[in-house]
Design a protein around this motif. Structure first.
Motif, short mmCIF file in Angstrom:
data_model
loop_
_atom_site.label_atom_id
_atom_site.label_comp_id
_atom_site.label_asym_id
_atom_site.label_seq_id
_atom_site.Cartn_x
_atom_site.Cartn_y
_atom_site.Cartn_z
N GLU A 1 -11.53 -0.56 12.10
CA GLU A 1 -10.44 -1.63 12.50
C GLU A 1 -9.84 -2.30 11.43
O GLU A 1 -9.02 -2.94 11.92
CB GLU A 1 -11.34 -2.41 13.44
CG GLU A 1 -11.74 -1.82 14.89
CD GLU A 1 -10.66 -1.76 15.86
OE1 GLU A 1 -9.61 -2.49 16.04
OE2 GLU A 1 -10.63 -0.62 16.35
N ALA A 2 -10.19 -2.14 10.35
CA ALA A 2 -9.61 -2.59 9.15
C ALA A 2 -8.06 -2.24 8.94
O ALA A 2 -7.64 -1.13 9.26
CB ALA A 2 -10.47 -2.50 7.90
N GLN A 3 -7.32 -3.24 8.94
CA GLN A 3 -5.93 -3.17 8.74
C GLN A 3 -5.20 -3.80 7.43
O GLN A 3 -5.88 -4.94 7.13
CB GLN A 3 -5.25 -3.61 9.83
CG GLN A 3 -5.66 -2.87 11.29
CD GLN A 3 -5.27 -1.45 11.21
OE1 GLN A 3 -4.18 -1.11 10.45
NE2 GLN A 3 -6.08 -0.65 12.06
N ILE A 4 -4.23 -3.32 6.81
CA ILE A 4 -3.61 -3.93 5.90
C ILE A 4 -3.00 -5.25 6.04
O ILE A 4 -2.54 -5.46 7.15
CB ILE A 4 -2.44 -3.10 5.22
CG1 ILE A 4 -3.18 -1.73 4.93
CG2 ILE A 4 -1.97 -3.83 3.84
CD1 ILE A 4 -4.15 -1.75 3.79
N GLY A 5 -3.30 -6.57 5.29
CA GLY A 5 -2.54 -7.63 5.78
C GLY A 5 -3.49 -8.61 6.21
O GLY A 5 -3.43 -9.58 6.28
N LEU A 6 -4.75 -8.26 6.79
CA LEU A 6 -5.81 -9.06 7.47
C LEU A 6 -6.14 -9.95 6.30
O LEU A 6 -6.66 -11.31 6.60
CB LEU A 6 -7.04 -8.45 7.70
CG LEU A 6 -6.72 -7.55 8.95
CD1 LEU A 6 -8.12 -6.63 9.35
CD2 LEU A 6 -6.46 -8.27 10.41
N VAL A 7 -6.23 -9.82 5.11
CA VAL A 7 -6.67 -10.72 3.92
C VAL A 7 -5.75 -10.82 2.88
O VAL A 7 -5.98 -11.24 1.86
CB VAL A 7 -8.15 -10.41 3.50
CG1 VAL A 7 -9.21 -10.77 4.49
CG2 VAL A 7 -8.23 -8.99 3.27
N GLY A 8 -4.53 -10.64 3.09
CA GLY A 8 -3.54 -10.54 2.15
C GLY A 8 -2.97 -9.30 1.72
O GLY A 8 -3.36 -8.14 2.43
N ARG A 9 -2.23 -8.97 0.27
CA ARG A 9 -1.87 -7.95 -0.08
C ARG A 9 -2.19 -7.64 -1.47
O ARG A 9 -1.65 -6.37 -2.07
CB ARG A 9 -0.28 -7.60 0.33
CG ARG A 9 0.09 -7.78 2.06
CD ARG A 9 1.51 -7.62 2.18
NE ARG A 9 1.89 -6.12 1.75
CZ ARG A 9 1.78 -5.08 2.65
NH1 ARG A 9 1.23 -5.27 3.88
NH2 ARG A 9 1.95 -4.01 2.35
N SER A 10 -2.52 -8.69 -2.05
CA SER A 10 -2.88 -8.65 -3.54
C SER A 10 -4.35 -8.14 -3.62
O SER A 10 -4.89 -7.28 -2.83
CB SER A 10 -2.71 -9.80 -4.26
OG SER A 10 -1.68 -10.47 -4.12
N THR A 11 -4.90 -7.68 -4.87
CA THR A 11 -6.03 -7.20 -5.04
C THR A 11 -7.12 -8.21 -6.04
O THR A 11 -6.99 -8.35 -7.30
CB THR A 11 -5.97 -6.04 -6.04
OG1 THR A 11 -4.87 -5.05 -5.43
CG2 THR A 11 -7.24 -5.08 -6.10
N GLY A 12 -8.11 -8.75 -4.98
CA GLY A 12 -8.97 -9.72 -5.85
C GLY A 12 -10.34 -8.99 -5.66
O GLY A 12 -11.14 -9.39 -5.02
N ILE A 13 -10.57 -8.30 -6.83
CA ILE A 13 -11.69 -7.33 -7.03
C ILE A 13 -12.72 -8.30 -7.36
O ILE A 13 -13.96 -8.01 -6.67
CB ILE A 13 -11.41 -6.29 -8.17
CG1 ILE A 13 -10.62 -5.20 -7.55
CG2 ILE A 13 -12.91 -5.63 -8.39
CD1 ILE A 13 -10.01 -4.50 -8.67
N GLY A 14 -12.73 -9.21 -8.07
CA GLY A 14 -14.05 -10.09 -8.48
C GLY A 14 -14.34 -10.97 -7.22
O GLY A 14 -15.54 -11.30 -7.09
N ASP A 15 -13.47 -11.46 -6.46
CA ASP A 15 -13.83 -12.15 -5.16
C ASP A 15 -14.48 -11.35 -4.36
O ASP A 15 -15.35 -11.84 -3.44
CB ASP A 15 -12.77 -13.04 -4.62
CG ASP A 15 -12.28 -14.28 -5.38
OD1 ASP A 15 -12.84 -14.39 -6.46
OD2 ASP A 15 -11.27 -14.71 -5.12
#
Length: 324
Positions: free
Chosen positions: A169-183
Motif C-alpha cells: 500500500e506504500a505510495q510515493i508522496g505519503l511522507v514527502g519526496r526528499s530523502t531523509g535517511i537519518g530520520d
C-alpha cells in the motif's frame, strides 16, 4: 477419527471437588425435630385422597433429580471443560526486523523490470520485499517509510501478511519526496529499542542521498552500534553519487556502506531486480537460525454446554415446584 482422551481437560479441575458438597451439607446439618407421640384422627375426605401420595413421591424424586442435575452442571461449567487441539509448530528465531524503505520521488524511476516489462523501482521493491517478509514467519516484522519525514507504516508484528500488505500500500508522496535517511533509520531504531528482544535488525533500502531530516546517517549508525542493532543497507539504482555527473537522483553508496559498517551490518549494491532478489535471499540466510518452536496447544472452551444445561434445568425445577 476419535478424539484422544488427552485432548480434553478442565481449566480449574479442583472445582470438581465441590460435586459431593450437598451430601456433606446434608450430613452435617442437625436433623429436624420430630413431634411428640400421639394419636391422629384423619377426616374421611383426606383418607380418600391418600391414594395420590404416589404422585407426590414421584414429583419429589423428580425435583431431587433436577436439583442434582443443576448442581452437577453448574460445577462442571465452573471447572471450565475444554478441548485441547494440537497445533503445528511454527518457525521462530526471536528476531525483530524493521524494514526502513525510502519513498522519495526517485523511487518512481522506471529502470527495473518485472515479468519481462519495465517497472518503477518501488514496484520491484514491493514484489521482492513482500516475498522476503512472508518468509520471515516466526519473527516480528515492522515497516518504516521515509522521505521528507519518517513514519511507521506497520508496527512490529508476527502477522507477516499484514506487514506485506502495508508495503504493497506504500505510495510515493505519503511522507514527502526528499530523502531523509537519518530520520528513517532513527525511527526504526526507536521502535526496536523499546522491545526486549535480543536480536534486532534494520534492513534499510534507499536509492538516493541524505538531503532531508535533522540527523545524519553516520550519527544514527553509531547509535545503532551502541544499542546493539545491526543495520543492513541496500543501495538501489544503476548509478552512484560518485559518478553522477550532476544527476541529483542517484544513490549515495558510500554513506550506506558507512551505515552498515558502523552498525555491524552488511552492505549490498543493487542495480537490477535479480540483484534485489539475491540480496533478499542473502539477508534471509544471514538472519536465519530459525527453528521449530514448541507447538502451542489450542484450547476450545466447552463450558457453555453444561452452563446451558444448568439454565434449562433451573427452569424445569422452577416449573415443577410451581405445579406442586
Amino acid at each position: 477419527m476419535a478424539m484422544p482422551l488427552t485432548a480434553f481437560d478442565f481449566a480449574a479441575p479442583l472445582l470438581l471437588l465441590l460435586l459431593p458438597l450437598p451430601l456433606l451439607v446434608a450430613r452435617l446439618l442437625p436433623p429436624e425435630r420430630s413431634g411428640g407421640a400421639g394419636a391422629l384422627v384423619v377426616p374421611a375426605s383426606i383418607v380418600a385422597r391418600i391414594g395420590r401420595g404416589e404422585n407426590l413421591l414421584a414429583r419429589a424424586r423428580r425435583q431431587t433429580f433436577l436439583a442434582w442435575l443443576l448442581w452437577i452442571a453448574l460445577v462442571v461449567a465452573l471447572a471450565g471443560p475444554r478441548l485441547v487441539l494440537p497445533a503445528a509448530a511454527l518457525p521462530a528465531s526471536g528476531r525483530e526486523i524493521m524494514l526502513a524503505l525510502d519513498l522519495s520521488g526517485s523511487m518512481e524511476r522506471v529502470d527495473f523490470s518485472l515479468d519481462g516489462r519495465n517497472v518503477a523501482r518501488l514496484a520491484a521493491v514491493k514484489r521482492v520485499g513482500a516475498d522476503f517478509i512472508r518468509r520471515r514467519a516466526g519473527d516480528r516484522i515492522g515497516l518504516v517509510i521515509f522521505a521528507d519525514q519518517a513514519d511507521v507504516a506497520a508496527s512490529l508484528s508476527f502477522d507477516t501478511a499484514s506487514v506485506a500488505h502495508a508495503l504493497d500500500e506504500a505510495q510515493i508522496g505519503l511522507v514527502g519526496r526528499s530523502t531523509g535517511i537519518g530520520d528513517g533509520l532513527g525511527l526504526a531504531l526507536k521502535r526496536l529499542d523499546a522491545t526486549p528482544a535480543r536480536e534486532k535488525v534494520v534492513v534499510l533500502l534507499s536509492d538516493g542521498a541524505n538531503n532531508a531530516g535533522q540527523t545524519t546517517p553516520h550519527d544514527v549508525a553509531a547509535l545503532a552500534r551502541e544499542l546493539g542493532i545491526r543495520v543492513h543497507t541496500i543501495a538501489l539504482g544503476p548509478r552512484d553519487l560518485s559518478d553522477a555527473e550532476g544527476d541529483p537522483d542517484v544513490v549515495d553508496t558510500e554513506a550506506l556502506r558507512d551505515v552498515a559498517t558502523t552498525s555491524g551490518g552488511r552492505f549490498f549494491r543493487v542495480r537490477t531486480t535479480d540483484d534485489l532478489a539475491a540480496v533478499a535471499d542473502s539477508i534471509d540466510a544471514i538472519e536465519g537460525g530459525r527453528a521449530k518452536a514448541p507447538p502451542v496447544p489450542l484450547r476450545r472452551d466447552l463450558w457453555p454446554w453444561p452452563g446451558g444445561l444448568a439454565l434449562l434445568t433451573a427452569v424445569g425445577l422452577l416449573l415443577t415446584r410451581r405445579m406442586a
